[in-house]
Structures are given as structure tokens and as C-alpha cells.
Design an enzyme around this catalytic site. Structure first.
Site, PDB file in Angstrom:
ATOM      1  N   GLN A  72      40.827  40.682  54.359  1.00 25.96           N
ATOM      2  CA  GLN A  72      42.099  40.089  54.429  1.00 25.96           C
ATOM      3  C   GLN A  72      43.230  40.329  55.262  1.00 25.96           C
ATOM      4  O   GLN A  72      44.287  39.758  55.386  1.00 25.96           O
ATOM      5  CB  GLN A  72      42.485  40.441  52.758  1.00 25.96           C
ATOM      6  CG  GLN A  72      41.757  39.871  51.644  1.00 25.96           C
ATOM      7  CD  GLN A  72      42.171  40.070  50.317  1.00 25.96           C
ATOM      8  OE1 GLN A  72      43.012  40.633  50.041  1.00 25.96           O
ATOM      9  NE2 GLN A  72      41.066  39.851  49.282  1.00 25.96           N
ATOM     10  N   HIS A 128      34.310  43.291  39.925  1.00 31.70           N
ATOM     11  CA  HIS A 128      35.697  42.801  40.422  1.00 31.70           C
ATOM     12  C   HIS A 128      36.728  42.664  39.360  1.00 31.70           C
ATOM     13  O   HIS A 128      37.652  43.015  39.702  1.00 31.70           O
ATOM     14  CB  HIS A 128      35.098  41.407  40.823  1.00 31.70           C
ATOM     15  CG  HIS A 128      36.371  40.573  41.295  1.00 31.70           C
ATOM     16  ND1 HIS A 128      37.236  39.801  40.526  1.00 31.70           N
ATOM     17  CD2 HIS A 128      37.020  40.439  42.746  1.00 31.70           C
ATOM     18  CE1 HIS A 128      38.483  39.625  41.300  1.00 31.70           C
ATOM     19  NE2 HIS A 128      38.102  39.940  42.544  1.00 31.70           N
ATOM     20  N   HIS A 164      39.588  45.595  39.020  1.00 29.27           N
ATOM     21  CA  HIS A 164      40.784  45.065  39.200  1.00 29.27           C
ATOM     22  C   HIS A 164      41.130  44.846  37.725  1.00 29.27           C
ATOM     23  O   HIS A 164      40.131  44.302  36.828  1.00 29.27           O
ATOM     24  CB  HIS A 164      40.640  43.938  39.710  1.00 29.27           C
ATOM     25  CG  HIS A 164      40.569  43.775  41.161  1.00 29.27           C
ATOM     26  ND1 HIS A 164      39.646  42.869  41.924  1.00 29.27           N
ATOM     27  CD2 HIS A 164      41.322  44.209  42.221  1.00 29.27           C
ATOM     28  CE1 HIS A 164      39.954  42.949  43.250  1.00 29.27           C
ATOM     29  NE2 HIS A 164      41.058  44.011  43.354  1.00 29.27           N
ATOM     30  N   GLU A 213      46.119  42.212  36.549  1.00 24.68           N
ATOM     31  CA  GLU A 213      47.013  42.202  37.765  1.00 24.68           C
ATOM     32  C   GLU A 213      48.133  41.209  37.462  1.00 24.68           C
ATOM     33  O   GLU A 213      49.140  40.894  37.852  1.00 24.68           O
ATOM     34  CB  GLU A 213      46.246  41.906  38.984  1.00 24.68           C
ATOM     35  CG  GLU A 213      47.235  41.592  40.190  1.00 24.68           C
ATOM     36  CD  GLU A 213      46.272  41.375  41.461  1.00 24.68           C
ATOM     37  OE1 GLU A 213      45.191  41.448  41.396  1.00 24.68           O
ATOM     38  OE2 GLU A 213      46.945  41.223  42.487  1.00 24.68           O
ATOM     39  N   HIS A 238      45.791  48.015  39.758  1.00 24.94           N
ATOM     40  CA  HIS A 238      46.944  47.376  39.344  1.00 24.94           C
ATOM     41  C   HIS A 238      47.273  47.750  38.149  1.00 24.94           C
ATOM     42  O   HIS A 238      48.275  48.467  38.007  1.00 24.94           O
ATOM     43  CB  HIS A 238      46.635  45.965  39.491  1.00 24.94           C
ATOM     44  CG  HIS A 238      46.220  45.394  40.843  1.00 24.94           C
ATOM     45  ND1 HIS A 238      47.072  45.481  41.988  1.00 24.94           N
ATOM     46  CD2 HIS A 238      45.109  44.618  41.266  1.00 24.94           C
ATOM     47  CE1 HIS A 238      46.403  44.978  42.927  1.00 24.94           C
ATOM     48  NE2 HIS A 238      45.349  44.328  42.516  1.00 24.94           N
ATOM     49  N   ASP A 292      45.235  47.231  49.563  1.00 24.66           N
ATOM     50  CA  ASP A 292      44.830  46.159  49.136  1.00 24.66           C
ATOM     51  C   ASP A 292      44.463  44.805  49.970  1.00 24.66           C
ATOM     52  O   ASP A 292      43.595  45.009  50.879  1.00 24.66           O
ATOM     53  CB  ASP A 292      45.737  45.776  47.862  1.00 24.66           C
ATOM     54  CG  ASP A 292      45.016  44.894  46.913  1.00 24.66           C
ATOM     55  OD1 ASP A 292      43.930  44.102  47.039  1.00 24.66           O
ATOM     56  OD2 ASP A 292      45.524  44.476  45.581  1.00 24.66           O
TER      57      ASP A 292
HETATM   58 ZN   LIG Z   1      41.924  44.044  45.244  1.00 23.81          ZN
END
Ligand SMILES: [Zn+2]
Length: 494
Positions: free
Chosen positions: A96, A242, A271, A274, A308, A359
Site C-alpha cells: 500500500q 484477515h 483486523h 475497524e 484497530h 498499516d
Molecule cells: Zn491493516
């Protein structure tokens, strides 16, 4: 073996001046002499250090005989400035990095996490292993320069572009391993299970095809990596789910129990909560909120890291703290994606353990994460020094030291403190930099967090090796051309 004479250092028991630290050839600290205690300043041993002592031998002198035997080969380096523990980055998606700065405009009539995710999928579906290696190397160098000395890579890019598995070595996984080795950062690689597109076992969408992984393939791959893990290496393996929307709870439970059988101390990340939409869908489908489901599963241990946990009820926060699981917040990303506020103050009061991560790489700076951890609370509570503790009144020292300790625990690395039995991962702040001038030991980390002293991070060591010297990494010049070429090619591809 090497000895360092640190002018000023943050030790678990407080600040010390003229501290001598001995580091073995494997990068592990074997001896710390904190200046005889006479110059030790600041806070006392926190309860967090009780966890740390599970890793560190009971006595500072525990490995001292090694020192005596090797005294003739010992070299000594004097380190001017302020040495602090390196920060583990407990949550990263390296690919990312290519999106940073490229999605800050209106993508649709109502931009949100979910429209950003579509842009992220486009990137995920075009990236090749060679490109990922360039991006990740650049990113890991940036992390080191900012003070992250190890990183947990939460990796769900598994398959080739056409959706087929890689025959033999997984090029995308290898790209991350290679990047960490070139950059010299500690790595905890987290192969990530991803099986469904939403609660209720909904099949993956076409744009999620590269993430697909069967439970048996996931378990075998982790077992294989663990079998080849060298005890002295800075590269470790953990596992990730995930999210509850991407892994049905029965699959998660079965896989988690098998992982525990492989290694009860394996870091397991997920995760969770979130986005409000995620909490709502979970409740509709299961009658429970995501964190409630995890708490009820009985699977959480101090080796679990909930990433998160933004939309947690006070009861859920207490439950996570009681299970001694760790929460990783990444406020830069949570703010960038409009996720919501994590109730740090309440979680810390409940005895919860927090760490930080970069992140989506919106910005890569542990000081910034911690600054916003405090500022979020100031803005909400209309007060100051909200996250200071009775035992440590300086917000900077309290947050940095605790996040380093808990981050190391979350990613299963023997790091997070300048202490015997830990790896020599530390930063040196230049106390002559304008942002640091006037700082004392007690206020040094307040300057780092609140006076923009990132630029004062002068030298960075990982596993006893200087990877940043005078703010420079040895491969950064070489990386500049390939990284620019790659980013430009992504820009022109639209
Ligand atoms: Zn993430």
C-alpha cells in the site's frame, strides 16, 4: 561481541547516564550497566516489565561470563546523544506504500473506507513480486529512518494475477523477506488467511482472487517457515486472520487451535471492528459484535494482537485487557480512512496493552502515531497529558516505552527494551538538533512526540548493527531510481 558506552539511555527501570551495554555477535544484549543506579532517573519498573522479564534473564549479569571469556576481543564504541528502544511496527501492508498521496481526492459522491478499498484492490491486482520488493525495501528503509526497527507484515497477497498459486516459492512472500533483509529491519511475516468476502460465508469477489487461501495450505506454509526459522535470525513467522468477515468463525477456530499446536507463543493477528458497517453486518449475521465473538471464542491470549478495535464497547475493552491480548492502533490510517476513535484512555485504565503500526503507510512515524494517540484524547476530553500515568508523568516516555514493549510482544520479537536478553534494537536522538535542544532525559521523548523531533533520529541499530548512520541508509541512493520509476509507472497507469 561489542560494548557501547551510551551517554544517555532509556532503560526499563528509567533513564540512565553513561550506561555500558554489551552486545553479543548474535545481536542480543548480554550485559547492561546502568551507571550504578546513581544516575538513574524517572520512572520505576512498570507492571509491563513483569511480562518482559519472562524473556530477559533475571539478573543483568546472567550472561556476564561470556563477556569475561571474550574480553580480549571486545571493542568499545562511545555513543553520544540519547538512546531509546527501537519501536516495533506491529501492523503493515507494504504494497500500500504505492498508494500514499494518490487517493486524497473525491473518488465518488461519498468517499469512505469502502471506496478507498476499491482503489487498493486495483493496486493489489497489478503488483508483481519484483515491484513489491522495490516498494517494500523503500518502505522498510523509511521505517528505519523514522524509528521502527522491526515490522509485522500482515500479508494477504498470495496468488498470481490470474488467481493461480505460485508454483514452488511464493514470489510475493519472498519479495517481503528479501526487502527486510536488504533494509536490515526485523521482520515478523504474517501469512494471512482470507477466504470470504463478508459474513455468512459469502464467496470472494473477483478482485479478491489473489488473496484466497485454503486453511490446510495456510497451516502447512506456516509450519514450513517455522521449521526453517533460525533462532538468531531477525526474521520470524506468525499468522494472521484477515478479519471475521474474511474468515468464517469455525474455520478461524480450527486454524487457531492448530496454530497453537505448532507453537503456543506464535503471534496471531486479526483486523477487528475497524468500521461500523463491519460491526453491523457481524451483528446481523451472528447476533454478536466482532470483538464479542472473539472474546466468547476463548481463543485470545497475550500472543494475539487485535488490529484497530476501533468500535469496541467499554465491556469489550475490559474483556480484551482481561485476556491480556494486545491492541494495535494505527491512528494515521484510522484517520486517513475515517474509521473512528479508539478509546485509548479507557483501555489503558482497564490495564490494556497497546502498540502501534503504520498499516496503509499513510505516514510512517511511530512518534506521529503516539502524538495522535494523546491528541485524540486531548481533543475529546478537553484536557492535557491525558495518557500520562502516576508512575510516569511524561506522556512521551510513558507511551514510547510501553508501545515498544507491547509491540515486541505482539510481533514475537525479543526487542522493545534496552535490557539483557533483548536484541540490540535502538535509536539515538541527536540532542544538539534544534528540536531537542533544552531537553532533559525526562523530556527527551516529549520532544520527540510533541516538538517534531523526528528529524533528530540520527542513528538506528538493529540486532547490533548500525543500519542508519547520520540519518542515511546505505541503499537509499540505489533505491531512488527504481522506486521513482515504479511510482511513475503506477501514476501513468491511472
Ligand atoms: Zn491493516
Amino acid at each position: 561481541m561489542k560494548q557501547y558506552q551510551l551517554e544517555s539511555a532509556l532503560l526499563p527501570q528509567g533513564w540512565a547516564r553513561e550506561c555500558t551495554v554489551t552486545v553479543a555477535d548474535d545481536g542480543i544484549i548480554t550485559h547492561v550497566d546502568g551507571g550504578g543506579g546513581a544516575t538513574t532517573l524517572g520512572s520505576t519498573l512498570t507492571s509491563d516489565m513483569a511480562v518482559a522479564s519472562d524473556i530477559a534473564p533475571a539478573s543483568d549479569n546472567a550472561r556476564a561470563p561470556d563477556l569475561k571469556n571474550s574480553a580480549s576481543t571486545l571493542s568499545v564504541e562511545r555513543v553520544k546523544g540519547i538512546a531509546i528502544p527501537g519501536m516495533p511496527n506491529a501492523h503493515s501492508h507494504a504494497f500500500q506504500r504505492a498508494m500514499v498521496g494518490n487517493t486524497e481526492y473525491r473518488l465518488s459522491a461519498r468517499d469512505s473506507f469502502w471506496t478507498w478499498r476499491q482503489a487498493m484492490y486495483q493496486l493489489a491486482n497489478r503488483i508483481e513480486p519484483e515491484e513489491l520488493q522495490i516498494l517494500a525495501t523503500q518502505l522498510f528503509v523509511e521505517m528505519l529512518k523514522a524509528g521502527y526497527t522491526s515490522v509485522a507484515e500482515f500479508h494477504y497477497l498470495h496468488r498470481q494475477k490470474n488467481g493461480a498459486l505460485y508454483p514452488g516459492t511464493n514470489g510475493l512472500w519472498e519479495a517481503i523477506d528479501n526487502a527486510a533483509e536488504i533494509a536490515g529491519i526485523g521482520l515478523t511475516f504474517l501469512p494471512t488467511l482470507y477466504q470470504t468476502s463478508d459474513f455468512g460465508g459469502k464467496p470472494l469477489k473477483r478482485e479478491q482472487a489473489r488473496f484466497a487461501m485454503a486453511t490446510d495450505v495456510f497451516l502447512r506454509a506456516i509450519e514450513e517457515r517455522l521449521a526453517h526459522q533460525h533462532s538468531q535470525s531477525s526474521t520470524r513467522t506468525g499468522a494472521a486472520f484477515h478479519s471475521l468477515r474474511a474468515v468464517p468463525l469455525d474455520h478461524l477456530r480450527e486454524a487457531a487451535l492448530q496454530l497453537r499446536g505448532l507453537n503456543a507463543a506464535l503471534p496471531v493477528h486479526i483486523h477487528v471492528a475497524e468500521q461500523l458497517r463491519e460491526v453491523k453486518s457481524c451483528k446481523q449475521e451472528t447476533g454478536r459484535r466482532p470483538i464479542e465473538l472473539l472474546l466468547e471464542s476463548g481463543l485470545l491470549t497475550p500472543h494475539w494482537c487485535l488490529v484497530h478495535a476501533t468500535h469496541a464497547t467499554p465491556q469489550e475493552l475490559k474483556g480484551i485487557a482481561a485476556a491480556a491480548a494486545i491492541v494495535c492502533v494505527s491512528i494515521s490510517t484510522e484517520a486517513n480512512l475515517g474509521d473512528g476513535f479508539f478509546d485509548t484512555s479507557r483501555f489503558l485504565k482497564a490495564g490494556g496493552c497497546l502498540c502501534v503500526g503504520s498499516d496503509s503507510q499513510a505516514t510512517v512515524s511511530p512518534a506521529e502515531e503516539l502524538r495522535w494517540m494523546e491528541y485524540q484524547q486531548r481533543l475529546r476530553k478537553k484536557g492535557r497529558a491525558v495518557l500520562a500515568a502516576a508512575a510516569e508523568p511524561h506522556v512521551g516516555t510513558r507511551l514510547w516505552r510501553d508501545a515498544a514493549q507491547h509491540g515486541a510482544q505482539a510481533i514475537g520479537q525479543p526487542a522493545g527494551a534496552i535490557a539483557v536478553g533483548r536484541r540490540a534494537d535502538w535509536l539515538v536522538l541527536d540532542d544538539t538538533h534544534p528540536s531537542m535542544v533544552g531537553a532533559t532525559s525526562q523530556t527527551a521523548l516529549d520532544h520527540l512526540l510533541f516538538a517534531g523531533a523526528d528529524a533528530a533520529i540520527r542513528d538506528v541499530m538493529v540486532a547490533g548493527r548500525w543500519v542508519i548512520r547520520d540519518g542515511r541508509h546505505e541503499v537509499e541512493e540505489q533505491l531512488r531510481g527504481p522506486f521513482a520509476g515504479l511510482m511513475n509507472s503506477f501514476a501513468t497507469a491511472g
